[in-house]
Design an enzyme around this catalytic site. Sequence first.
Site, mmCIF file in Angstrom:
data_model
loop_
_atom_site.group_PDB
_atom_site.id
_atom_site.type_symbol
_atom_site.label_atom_id
_atom_site.label_comp_id
_atom_site.label_asym_id
_atom_site.label_seq_id
_atom_site.Cartn_x
_atom_site.Cartn_y
_atom_site.Cartn_z
ATOM 1 N N CYS A 1 5.702 10.284 0.524
ATOM 2 C CA CYS A 1 4.526 11.132 0.678
ATOM 3 C C CYS A 1 4.620 12.227 -0.367
ATOM 4 O O CYS A 1 5.672 12.868 -0.488
ATOM 5 C CB CYS A 1 4.510 11.722 2.087
ATOM 6 S SG CYS A 1 3.295 13.041 2.291
ATOM 7 N N ASN B 1 9.123 4.533 4.078
ATOM 8 C CA ASN B 1 8.838 3.973 5.394
ATOM 9 C C ASN B 1 10.106 3.356 5.970
ATOM 10 O O ASN B 1 11.058 3.063 5.252
ATOM 11 C CB ASN B 1 7.793 2.854 5.247
ATOM 12 C CG ASN B 1 6.437 3.370 4.838
ATOM 13 O OD1 ASN B 1 5.630 3.739 5.667
ATOM 14 N ND2 ASN B 1 6.180 3.418 3.533
ATOM 15 N N HIS C 1 3.797 4.445 12.918
ATOM 16 C CA HIS C 1 4.091 4.393 11.480
ATOM 17 C C HIS C 1 5.157 5.445 11.227
ATOM 18 O O HIS C 1 4.874 6.638 11.233
ATOM 19 C CB HIS C 1 2.795 4.701 10.714
ATOM 20 C CG HIS C 1 2.941 4.765 9.225
ATOM 21 N ND1 HIS C 1 2.458 3.787 8.386
ATOM 22 C CD2 HIS C 1 3.496 5.694 8.411
ATOM 23 C CE1 HIS C 1 2.710 4.106 7.131
ATOM 24 N NE2 HIS C 1 3.339 5.265 7.116
ATOM 25 N N ARG D 1 0.861 -1.194 0.000
ATOM 26 C CA ARG D 1 0.000 0.000 0.000
ATOM 27 C C ARG D 1 0.895 1.242 0.000
ATOM 28 O O ARG D 1 1.196 1.806 -1.041
ATOM 29 C CB ARG D 1 -0.936 -0.036 1.226
ATOM 30 C CG ARG D 1 -2.152 0.856 1.096
ATOM 31 C CD ARG D 1 -1.895 2.318 1.413
ATOM 32 N NE ARG D 1 -1.377 2.509 2.785
ATOM 33 C CZ ARG D 1 -0.882 3.660 3.202
ATOM 34 N NH1 ARG D 1 -0.825 4.710 2.396
ATOM 35 N NH2 ARG D 1 -0.398 3.789 4.431
#
Lengths: 311, 311
Positions: free
Chosen positions: B241, B250, B208, B13
């Site tokens: 992002c 991440n 996260h 994702r």
Amino acid sequence: MREKAHVREVGPRDGIQMVKTILPSARKLAWCRGAVEAGIREIEVTSFVPAKVIPQFADAEEVARGALAMPGLRPSVLVPNLKGAERAFALGVPIVNYVLSASEEHNQANVRRSTEESLQDFARIAAARDQRPGARIGLGAGIATAFGCTISGAVSEARVVEIAVRLAGMGADEIIVADTVGYGDPGQVRRLMGAVIAAVRPLPVACHFHDTRGLGLANVTAALDAGVRAFDASLAGLGGCPFAPGATGNIDTEDTVFLLEQLGFDTGADVERLVALRREVESWLPGERFSGAIARAGLPKTFRVSASAAA
Amino acid sequence: MREKAHVREVGPRDGIQMVKTILPSARKLAWCRGAVEAGIREIEVTSFVPAKVIPQFADAEEVARGALAMPGLRPSVLVPNLKGAERAFALGVPIVNYVLSASEEHNQANVRRSTEESLQDFARIAAARDQRPGARIGLGAGIATAFGCTISGAVSEARVVEIAVRLAGMGADEIIVADTVGYGDPGQVRRLMGAVIAAVRPLPVACHFHDTRGLGLANVTAALDAGVRAFDASLAGLGGCPFAPGATGNIDTEDTVFLLEQLGFDTGADVERLVALRREVESWLPGERFSGAIARAGLPKTFRVSASAAA
């Protein structure tokens, strides 16, 4: 008043000992000057190893002399043995760092003798220092592979503490605990650094981390928790160990200063000037691998702003 | 008995929402299968956003169906609004994650409405969930830009805590605190996560993190200190992002599992199988930037061996 934390640049020593380019002395000194202008006050400027072992340091005397003449700089040098120490003492270097390995196998690979023989060599260096007239020369004692070894694996925490206590008893002015091969984790760093600090108090204790497995800054944070306030680091994350294949270098100076300032410590250094200096140093070392997050991503808008301060 | 810590793969994702290659559904599902075989049990498998917004997720239904049929996997999906949630509910997805931004400016940029409107939307999603017959669907509520925002700068910790409390009151089953743009530092993480956990207890709270400024794993360590035991991560450190220029992705799944296991936690996952899977995923995504230290340097000889255990 923010609490102080010290970042010591080791790029001109550890950072370039394995690079392909032999840097001219003038560039090594320009690096030091740039770091001082960016607020770094302590730099390990060279190593007094035989030129045939590491040709990069054939100009050790010239670099040390240049650094000694530099306003605002507290230079240190690395020495592998008594002979190197005598060269440094003769020049008037104010801080001389010695290193041995907690791992027997790493010490043998690095300097062809046992850790005990290296300890005895340090005792001779300290005795030679004590016999010199004039201001006391500071002796830093580094314990390499303190968090484990690529050759022998685990290194016991008790052994590292014992070595630290012996070095302190022999006349070290600072203990530098080094994760030479990037094996340390934050839990281990908190435990071991707490134990070393307690064992040699009030002697200052510093950390020397490599970022081989991505835990360099996590380990800095853990060492801060344990009370460490001085860290070796290398601009652009340069550095490496001949016995740590695939390893990346030292923790990155700019990123370490960023982290410490962001956590509220006063390092005296300017991240953006360090990044500018890094770009220059990168241009001198074609084909090398550089690391570091701030040089890539920039400072956050919240740099030095505690998020809790904003309404 | 080691304490458990959970690493949730969000690569299929968050990891691929900005990559250049549209991955075929079969490869997305092969990724999930490989992760399950490596011991990862929770995967955010897709996002129910309109295909015209992110073409990568045009196959969200197909991927979700495939993941639902996969033995040993607890799949979750991300939904941007009630419409997306209804699509996920209709398929029988057991965990549905929703995200809003603590930063008004980021929320507007991301979903063109105020944070308050996004909160009201979450209340409607929770109400729709509550009206469904059968097993309760788990609702995860993500708070993006909780550690600061590239657009508006600092975000107050009080605001993040307040949003967490409201989401909990509205029916969230887990709060996911997200450092969307990589602004968090370990001090802030310890403070904020401690405050959020205390405010919503006994609701589970996850983190996260993005590794934009090199502090991802330092922040994981800090969150562990505060009591967090669940972390989102992405294989090969993929992700990004659209409002964080220069940002890396991440935190890396393999590196996060390595750190947690090294600190003594049981993740159930196998680092070397994850590295093998990562190589495969890398080959599917030409031209992307991959990060991660273990894939480069390998595991230390001291993996899972406490150094203090060795004599």
